[in-house]
Design a protein around this motif. Structure first.
Motif, mmCIF file in Angstrom:
data_model
loop_
_atom_site.group_PDB
_atom_site.id
_atom_site.type_symbol
_atom_site.label_atom_id
_atom_site.label_comp_id
_atom_site.label_asym_id
_atom_site.label_seq_id
_atom_site.Cartn_x
_atom_site.Cartn_y
_atom_site.Cartn_z
ATOM 1 N N ASN A 70 17.428 36.944 8.478
ATOM 2 C CA ASN A 70 17.881 36.473 9.411
ATOM 3 C C ASN A 70 19.509 36.588 9.584
ATOM 4 O O ASN A 70 20.070 36.198 10.417
ATOM 5 C CB ASN A 70 17.613 34.941 9.636
ATOM 6 N N ARG A 87 7.928 38.759 23.712
ATOM 7 C CA ARG A 87 9.102 37.568 24.121
ATOM 8 C C ARG A 87 9.482 37.030 22.586
ATOM 9 O O ARG A 87 8.703 36.655 21.854
ATOM 10 C CB ARG A 87 8.547 36.469 24.913
ATOM 11 N N ASP A 88 10.796 36.713 22.482
ATOM 12 C CA ASP A 88 11.335 36.039 21.191
ATOM 13 C C ASP A 88 11.236 36.894 20.038
ATOM 14 O O ASP A 88 10.868 36.608 18.978
ATOM 15 C CB ASP A 88 10.778 34.997 21.126
ATOM 16 N N ARG A 91 14.439 36.487 17.878
ATOM 17 C CA ARG A 91 15.019 35.214 18.083
ATOM 18 C C ARG A 91 15.568 34.603 16.782
ATOM 19 O O ARG A 91 16.495 33.748 16.799
ATOM 20 C CB ARG A 91 14.077 34.416 18.628
ATOM 21 N N ASP A 92 15.118 35.121 15.710
ATOM 22 C CA ASP A 92 15.715 34.548 14.294
ATOM 23 C C ASP A 92 16.598 35.339 13.897
ATOM 24 O O ASP A 92 17.037 35.485 12.484
ATOM 25 C CB ASP A 92 14.393 34.542 13.648
ATOM 26 N N GLY A 112 12.474 38.231 28.140
ATOM 27 C CA GLY A 112 12.882 37.010 27.005
ATOM 28 C C GLY A 112 12.645 37.853 25.415
ATOM 29 O O GLY A 112 13.043 36.988 24.505
ATOM 30 N N GLN A 115 15.861 37.583 23.748
ATOM 31 C CA GLN A 115 16.469 36.271 23.668
ATOM 32 C C GLN A 115 17.270 35.728 22.264
ATOM 33 O O GLN A 115 16.724 35.978 21.545
ATOM 34 C CB GLN A 115 15.198 35.101 24.263
ATOM 35 N N GLY A 116 18.180 34.995 22.610
ATOM 36 C CA GLY A 116 18.992 34.884 21.256
ATOM 37 C C GLY A 116 20.107 35.842 20.858
ATOM 38 O O GLY A 116 20.746 35.646 19.827
#
Length: 265
Positions: A70, A87-88, A91-92, A112, A115-116
């Motif tokens: 990460n 989606r996602d 994200r990490d 998404g 996303q992030g």
């Protein structure tokens, strides 16, 4: 070696043995508490100019790996067989700066998926995939420069909205070509050239308006036709009734004529 020397060396040997066993115990304990990272086959980390890189190029992947460190700054997933981005998917990876997804089989990207990544990502490569149509919301809040070249795009209002919502890599814009289009004459042309001459969203709106007008006219014509039929049918019934009254004796005819006239009125 004398007996006295043997007696002196015995505690030293035992001490070294105990020390070795203790070190081995610590190594085993450490491996249990901190197991070695299990990276996907064909993937490996590296570091370059202080940036942490995770490379999975040409690793025959069919999905985005889950065990990506990460703290990765640059992620290379190019030349694989990834068909879609859920989606996602990333994200990490809050520190990601560059993401290379070129030369895959990506045909669908869920809203998404990125996303992030809005805060740090500055380069996103989606070239040479199988993208036909993507919602502009997929790239919502992204500030990264995006490469969308060499995909089989459907040139329509949706693509026009997408292109105006993202910042394209300058040298890639000429390679966004219409593989199919709502208007046949646009096929094979560079998309930026098409929208320089034609507002596809305005064309779509006009087409929709015309379709609505044709539908409304059709319904109006049906209503008018029914009314005409209804009036003619009543007129025919009234004519037949009057003819019938004429054939009756005079007193009875007058009585029924007044009844018929009041009914018609």
């Amino acid at each position: 070696m004398t007996a006295a020397q043997g007696v002196l060396l015995r505690p030293i040997t035992m001490g070294l043995l105990l020390q070795s066993l203790f070190l081995l115990f610590l190594l085993l304990l450490g491996s249990c508490l901190h197991p070695a990272a299990a990276f996907p086959k064909g993937c490996y980390p590296s570091e370059e100019e202080g940036l942490k890189i995770f490379r999975c190029s040409n690793a025959q992947l069919t999905e985005v790996p889950r065990d990506i460190p990460n703290d990765t700054n640059k992620l290379y997933l190019d030349f694989n067989q990834i068909p879609f981005l859920p989606r996602d998917a990333f994200r990490d990876l809050p520190l990601l700066l560059e993401l290379d997804l070129s030369h895959n089989a990506i045909a669908r990207i869920e809203t998404g998926a990125f996303q992030g990544l809005a805060e740090h990502l500055h380069s996103l490569d989606l070239s040479s995939n199988r993208l036909v149509s993507v919602s502009k919301d997929t790239f919502s809040n992204l500030k990264a420069k995006v490469n969308l070249s060499h995909n089989p795009w459907l040139c329509d209002c949706r693509l026009q909205e997408l292109i105006r919502a993202v910042e394209l890599v300058a040298e890639s814009s000429g390679s966004i070509v219409c593989d199919s289009s709502t208007q046949e004459e646009h096929v094979g042309k560079a998309f930026l050239q098409v929208i320089a001459d034609t507002d596809l969203c305005n064309v779509y709106k006009k087409t929709t308006d015309i379709a609505m007008l044709v539908t409304m006219f059709g319904w109006f014509a049906m209503v008018i036709s029914y009314l005409v039929y209804y009036v003619r049918q009543n007129q025919e019934d009234a004519r037949r009734h009057l003819e019938y009254l004429k054939s009756l004796p005079s007193k009875q005819r007058r009585s029924e004529e007044s009844s018929t006239i009041s009914t018609v009125v």
